[in-house]
Design an enzyme around this catalytic site. Sequence first.
Site, PDB file in Angstrom:
ATOM      1  N   LEU A 145       0.857  -1.169   0.000  1.00  0.00           N
ATOM      2  CA  LEU A 145       0.000   0.000   0.000  1.00  0.00           C
ATOM      3  C   LEU A 145       0.899   1.225   0.000  1.00  0.00           C
ATOM      4  O   LEU A 145       1.986   1.200   0.578  1.00  0.00           O
ATOM      5  CB  LEU A 145      -0.898   0.035   1.251  1.00  0.00           C
ATOM      6  CG  LEU A 145      -2.017  -0.998   1.398  1.00  0.00           C
ATOM      7  CD1 LEU A 145      -2.791  -0.726   2.679  1.00  0.00           C
ATOM      8  CD2 LEU A 145      -2.947  -0.984   0.202  1.00  0.00           C
ATOM      9  N   ASP A 146       0.442   2.304  -0.628  1.00  0.00           N
ATOM     10  CA  ASP A 146       1.186   3.559  -0.554  1.00  0.00           C
ATOM     11  C   ASP A 146       1.305   3.995   0.894  1.00  0.00           C
ATOM     12  O   ASP A 146       0.460   3.673   1.737  1.00  0.00           O
ATOM     13  CB  ASP A 146       0.454   4.661  -1.330  1.00  0.00           C
ATOM     14  CG  ASP A 146       0.362   4.377  -2.812  1.00  0.00           C
ATOM     15  OD1 ASP A 146       1.212   3.618  -3.316  1.00  0.00           O
ATOM     16  OD2 ASP A 146      -0.557   4.911  -3.457  1.00  0.00           O
ATOM     17  N   ARG A 147       2.329   4.772   1.177  1.00  0.00           N
ATOM     18  CA  ARG A 147       2.490   5.336   2.514  1.00  0.00           C
ATOM     19  C   ARG A 147       1.249   6.114   2.934  1.00  0.00           C
ATOM     20  O   ARG A 147       0.826   6.090   4.092  1.00  0.00           O
ATOM     21  CB  ARG A 147       3.722   6.247   2.539  1.00  0.00           C
ATOM     22  CG  ARG A 147       3.902   6.997   3.853  1.00  0.00           C
ATOM     23  CD  ARG A 147       5.152   7.865   3.850  1.00  0.00           C
ATOM     24  NE  ARG A 147       5.213   8.636   5.085  1.00  0.00           N
ATOM     25  CZ  ARG A 147       5.098   9.954   5.169  1.00  0.00           C
ATOM     26  NH1 ARG A 147       4.921  10.669   4.062  1.00  0.00           N
ATOM     27  NH2 ARG A 147       5.170  10.574   6.330  1.00  0.00           N
ATOM     28  N   GLU A 148       0.620   6.814   1.981  1.00  0.00           N
ATOM     29  CA  GLU A 148      -0.529   7.665   2.289  1.00  0.00           C
ATOM     30  C   GLU A 148      -1.813   6.880   2.511  1.00  0.00           C
ATOM     31  O   GLU A 148      -2.783   7.416   3.049  1.00  0.00           O
ATOM     32  CB  GLU A 148      -0.748   8.662   1.147  1.00  0.00           C
ATOM     33  CG  GLU A 148       0.389   9.661   0.950  1.00  0.00           C
ATOM     34  CD  GLU A 148       1.505   9.113   0.076  1.00  0.00           C
ATOM     35  OE1 GLU A 148       1.391   7.943  -0.362  1.00  0.00           O
ATOM     36  OE2 GLU A 148       2.474   9.835  -0.172  1.00  0.00           O
ATOM     37  N   THR A 149      -1.856   5.616   2.092  1.00  0.00           N
ATOM     38  CA  THR A 149      -3.075   4.804   2.172  1.00  0.00           C
ATOM     39  C   THR A 149      -3.065   3.966   3.444  1.00  0.00           C
ATOM     40  O   THR A 149      -2.051   3.379   3.804  1.00  0.00           O
ATOM     41  CB  THR A 149      -3.184   3.880   0.952  1.00  0.00           C
ATOM     42  OG1 THR A 149      -3.127   4.665  -0.242  1.00  0.00           O
ATOM     43  CG2 THR A 149      -4.487   3.105   0.979  1.00  0.00           C
TER      44      THR A 149
END
Length: 306
Positions: A145-149
């Site tokens: 997962l993206d860091r932001e997600t």
Amino acid sequence: MSRSRRPRPAPPLPVRDGISPSYLWLDAGEWANMLEFLVARFPGVSQAEWTARMEKGDVVDLEGIPVRADTSYRRGACIFYYRELAHETPIPFAETILFQDEHILVADKPHFLPVIPTGRFVRETLLARLKQRTGLQDLTPIHRLDRETAGVVLFSHNRATRGIYQALFQQRAMDKVYEALAPTRPELQFPLIYRSRMAEGEPFICMKEVDGEPNAETHIELLENFGPVSLYRLRPITGRRHQLRVHMAALGMPIVNDAFYPVLLPCKGDDVSKPLQLLAREIAFTDPLSGLMRHFASERTLEPAR
């Protein structure tokens, strides 16, 4: 053998504080010794720091023999070392372990926490935290997962069965469900299916849509309307990088607090006040070993701004 085809060697150094040692195969080069090479290869680490690490035995070869400052540079050799940062910003949000058996571990990741060590984050990553917390040295994420997600992430900690679970993603046998807060579009008819062809954009951290046969598909449902924004359920049929963010922006409803799409904004640095309103809500699959239906859901929620 080319570097890309070299096998991943067994590390002679242990996991330390949740951090597995990194490794590097040495290619052709003219270096007087290993200290000269390391300073040139990693300009962000000083000569004094590399010297100190080698004196502590934190740089070794494939057999676990310490690499010294005056050790000759030898093409084809492999070295191991620990990634270290002088300062690492703490991520003030905690992960949760949802499930663990003898093969897999399922975690619920908070926003802003990277899954694996990258860039300016080493210890403040989901992988490092979980290794330190569980002692599972073979823990490896099966997807990212993206860091932001935020949301559900599946890990393997059994090398013997890892490939079996990885194959589920390759065969698209994993049912993944996301939720997102984004602008309300009353003129669109839901549910809808959006397809496009995606390619690497400029800069490379971004993706873009291009002409051609679609290679990305997302199913979108409207769950709840909150006035100017709504809660959507997203089902990615394919797994392109940033696919959900690109598709939502293309439909005129970029995900709330998205700093990449439709326009790349300046880096927010350590600001954690505006998380991307994207959540990996659920993951479900038939366990290839037990035959049981597995279903894991995030305990987190997305809340519209009041």
